[in-house]
Design a protein around this motif. Structure first.
Motif, short mmCIF file in Angstrom:
data_model
loop_
_atom_site.label_atom_id
_atom_site.label_comp_id
_atom_site.label_asym_id
_atom_site.label_seq_id
_atom_site.Cartn_x
_atom_site.Cartn_y
_atom_site.Cartn_z
N GLN A 59 37.55 78.14 46.29
CA GLN A 59 38.01 77.42 45.12
C GLN A 59 36.93 76.52 44.58
OE1 GLN A 59 41.81 75.57 45.03
NE2 GLN A 59 42.17 77.60 44.27
N LEU A 60 37.01 76.22 43.29
CA LEU A 60 36.07 75.27 42.71
C LEU A 60 36.40 73.88 43.23
CD1 LEU A 60 36.34 76.57 39.10
CD2 LEU A 60 34.59 77.12 40.75
N PRO A 61 35.40 73.05 43.47
CA PRO A 61 35.71 71.72 43.98
C PRO A 61 36.57 70.94 43.00
CG PRO A 61 33.35 71.98 43.68
CD PRO A 61 33.98 73.27 43.32
N SER A 84 40.88 59.46 55.47
CA SER A 84 40.99 59.45 54.01
C SER A 84 39.81 60.21 53.43
CB SER A 84 40.97 58.02 53.48
OG SER A 84 41.89 57.25 54.17
N PHE A 85 40.10 60.97 52.37
CA PHE A 85 39.13 61.92 51.87
C PHE A 85 39.09 61.88 50.35
CE2 PHE A 85 36.85 65.81 51.66
CZ PHE A 85 37.47 66.66 50.75
N MET A 86 37.88 61.99 49.80
CA MET A 86 37.80 62.08 48.35
C MET A 86 36.71 63.08 48.01
SD MET A 86 36.68 59.34 45.53
CE MET A 86 35.06 59.96 45.19
N GLU A 87 36.98 63.95 47.05
CA GLU A 87 35.95 64.89 46.65
C GLU A 87 35.71 64.80 45.17
OE1 GLU A 87 36.89 68.96 47.06
OE2 GLU A 87 34.78 69.53 47.13
N SER A 88 34.47 64.73 44.77
CA SER A 88 34.17 64.69 43.35
C SER A 88 34.00 66.11 42.86
CB SER A 88 32.89 63.90 43.11
OG SER A 88 31.79 64.71 43.41
N PRO A 89 34.18 66.36 41.55
CA PRO A 89 33.97 67.71 41.04
C PRO A 89 32.55 68.21 41.26
CG PRO A 89 35.19 66.45 39.45
CD PRO A 89 34.79 65.49 40.52
N SER A 90 31.60 67.30 41.52
CA SER A 90 30.25 67.78 41.79
C SER A 90 30.05 68.11 43.25
CB SER A 90 29.24 66.72 41.37
OG SER A 90 29.51 65.52 42.05
N GLY A 91 31.13 68.09 44.05
CA GLY A 91 31.02 68.55 45.43
C GLY A 91 30.71 67.49 46.46
N ILE A 92 30.59 66.24 46.07
CA ILE A 92 30.33 65.19 47.05
C ILE A 92 31.64 64.80 47.70
CG2 ILE A 92 29.48 62.84 47.37
CD1 ILE A 92 27.30 64.60 46.57
N LYS A 93 31.67 64.87 49.04
CA LYS A 93 32.89 64.53 49.75
C LYS A 93 32.65 63.25 50.54
CE LYS A 93 33.51 69.47 50.61
NZ LYS A 93 32.69 69.77 49.44
N ILE A 120 36.81 60.91 35.58
CA ILE A 120 37.47 62.11 35.06
C ILE A 120 37.60 63.10 36.20
CG2 ILE A 120 37.07 64.08 33.54
CD1 ILE A 120 36.27 62.34 31.46
N SER A 121 38.79 63.66 36.34
CA SER A 121 38.97 64.65 37.40
C SER A 121 38.57 66.01 36.86
CB SER A 121 40.43 64.65 37.85
OG SER A 121 41.24 64.95 36.75
N ARG A 122 38.72 67.00 37.67
CA ARG A 122 38.28 68.34 37.32
C ARG A 122 38.89 68.84 36.03
NH1 ARG A 122 34.44 71.50 39.60
NH2 ARG A 122 34.50 73.29 38.25
N CYS A 123 38.10 69.43 35.17
CA CYS A 123 38.65 70.00 33.94
C CYS A 123 39.30 71.34 34.24
CB CYS A 123 37.55 70.23 32.91
SG CYS A 123 36.86 68.69 32.32
N VAL A 124 40.36 71.63 33.54
CA VAL A 124 41.11 72.84 33.85
C VAL A 124 40.37 74.09 33.39
CG1 VAL A 124 43.21 74.06 33.27
CG2 VAL A 124 43.31 71.65 33.80
N ASP A 125 39.76 74.03 32.21
CA ASP A 125 39.03 75.20 31.74
C ASP A 125 37.81 74.76 30.96
OD1 ASP A 125 41.43 75.83 29.05
OD2 ASP A 125 40.11 74.16 29.48
N PHE A 126 37.06 75.73 30.51
CA PHE A 126 35.80 75.44 29.84
C PHE A 126 36.01 74.70 28.53
CE2 PHE A 126 31.43 75.64 29.45
CZ PHE A 126 31.04 76.16 28.23
N LYS A 127 37.14 74.96 27.86
CA LYS A 127 37.40 74.28 26.59
C LYS A 127 37.48 72.78 26.82
CE LYS A 127 39.42 77.67 23.77
NZ LYS A 127 40.12 78.43 23.02
N GLU A 128 38.21 72.42 27.89
CA GLU A 128 38.35 71.00 28.18
C GLU A 128 37.00 70.41 28.56
OE1 GLU A 128 41.41 70.21 30.99
OE2 GLU A 128 40.78 68.13 31.16
#
Lengths: 249, 186
Positions: A165-167, A184-193, B70-78
């Protein structure tokens, strides 16, 4: 109650911080204090593990078993006090009734599993070797993330278990608690946990994790001598993180 | 999701430390000038600017995520909306807009009406092939790669060459999800 015990401790433990200071007087003093305190009447045994460096306090018997939160507080106060007052002495472990083993450790991972930073404050038990420990931790979190996302009853589409899955995609878990610790855990969308292992009675640490992420950005990411993806060797980051962790402990 | 985005860009921008815009513009101009003198080939300069932007983008993404929450965007448009409304606003102080979505939502154009990098700049005749703001395309590419999106970013319209706006075309090549890095039998 907590205030009176802590005031007793404060008065008894203004120790001089001198360079050659044997630990046994401190150990004896701690034991005597705990035994004599009216609300924490306990028989305490001292074991000098490494004569110059550490002692273990065993609460062998307790007449009235104190509530765990009280014990936890005593431990915290003792830990802070002894640490501040005498440099050569540090509390390694305390065993007792209720969940009194104070365990705070912190780990930061990156997307490809490289452990960027591992710090411990007051961890009593050493388990496997460090490499294994990191792999185990990473594998655990990876699987947990995958599992929690697949088991989500509110999500519309579910891929097969095992599909990467994508982070940050899907629902993400943020903590789990056992009877001896809370992770306790936190993950950023850039993959830093960012992972924090603490006392089970700790509240929600999501704000702390976010703060640590901010610290990471300020001191590590903006550091031109740091290569993204390499283990973190920034002294300033370590110091600030230390200060913050001691502040919230 | 869309109503939240423009508000947060402005508030974050207001809370950050500011540096003198002219200093920033002139520093960037000096960098490009020096690159042209060192490398002499316009294509080389473009590539180098892109590489510099990539290195910046790789680090910028963490700062962006930390400050904007900002949390993960759902799709590329966002994603494109967030880049245009929050990202550009936060770092350059300008608001961009997103236009020209293609049929399957993998390619769009980000339009900048004004661009602080190009204040006081005029391209001379011997540098007509130069993409002066190529660093921006590198930044976008680097940042998106760290959030597991491989993209290709190119300049469509460039005011320094006589067009009326700056237009960047962002094309999503593929999403690269995280893989388990350790072998199972270890």
């Amino acid at each position: 109650m907590p205030s009176s015990l802590s005031s007793i401790l404060l008065h008894s433990f203004i120790l001089p911080s001198s360079t050659s200071f044997p630990s046994s007087p401190v150990a004896t003093a701690t034991a005597a204090l705990l035994s004599s305190s009216p609300s924490f009447a306990a028989v305490v045994e001292i074991e000098l593990v490494l004569p110059d460096l550490a002692f273990l306090l065993h609460v062998v018997d307790s007449c009235s078993s104190p509530p765990p939160s009280l014990t936890g507080l005593v431990v915290l106060v003792l830990a802070n006090l002894l640490h501040h007052s005498c440099n050569r002495i540090r509390l390694l472990a305390i065993q007792g009734f209720g969940s009194t083993s104070l365990l705070i450790k912190n780990a930061i991972f990156r997307g490809n599993g490289v452990c960027l930073l591992y710090r411990e404050w007051n961890r009593p038990l050493r388990t496997l070797n460090a490499q294994q420990d990191h792999k185990l931790m990473f594998g655990l979190l990876f699987s947990l993330k995958s599992l929690t996302a697949k088991m989500d009853p509110t999500s519309a589409e579910k891929g097969n278990l095992g599909v990467p899955q994508l982070p940050g995609q899907g629902c993400s878990f943020h903590s789990f608690r056992t009877n001896t610790y809370k992770l306790s855990f936190m993950e950023s969308p850039s993959g830093i946990k960012i992972i924090l292992v603490t006392h089970p009675r700790t509240g929600d640490l999501r704000d702390s994790l976010k703060y640590i992420y901010n610290l990471y950005v300020e001191y590590v990411v903006k550091n031109p001598l740091y290569t993204p993806g390499a283990p973190i060797r920034c002294q300033l980051f370590n110091t600030t993180l230390d200060q913050y962790m001691r502040g919230i402990a | 999701m869309a109503p939240v985005v423009p508000r947060s860009g402005d508030s974050i921008f207001a809370n950050l430390e500011h540096v003198n815009a002219e200093l920033f513009t002139l520093t960037y101009g000096a960098i490009v000038r020096q690159l042209i003198t060192d490398l002499e080939e316009v294509d080389e300069v473009n590539k180098q600017l892109d590489q510099m932007g990539y290195n910046i983008g790789v680090r910028l993404i963490d700062e962006f995520l930390a400050k904007s929450n900002i949390s993960r965007c759902v799709d590329f448009k966002e994603t494109a909306e967030v880049i245009a409304k929050v990202g550009f606003k936060m770092f350059l102080g300008v608001t961009a807009s997103v236009i020209n979505w293609d049929a399957d939502g993998t390619s769009c154009s980000i339009v900048l009406e004004d661009n602080p990098l190009v204040d006081f700049v005029e391209l001379p005749d011997n540098c007509q092939g130069l993409h002066y703001c190529n660093i921006l395309s590198g930044v976008l590419r680097g940042a998106l790669e760290m959030v597991s999106m491989k993209t290709e970013v190119t300049w469509v319209r460039d005011m320094l060459r006589g067009d009326d706006v700056y237009e960047l075309n962002v094309k999503l090549l593929k999403q690269v999800p995280e893989e388990y890095p350790y072998k199972d039998d270890e």
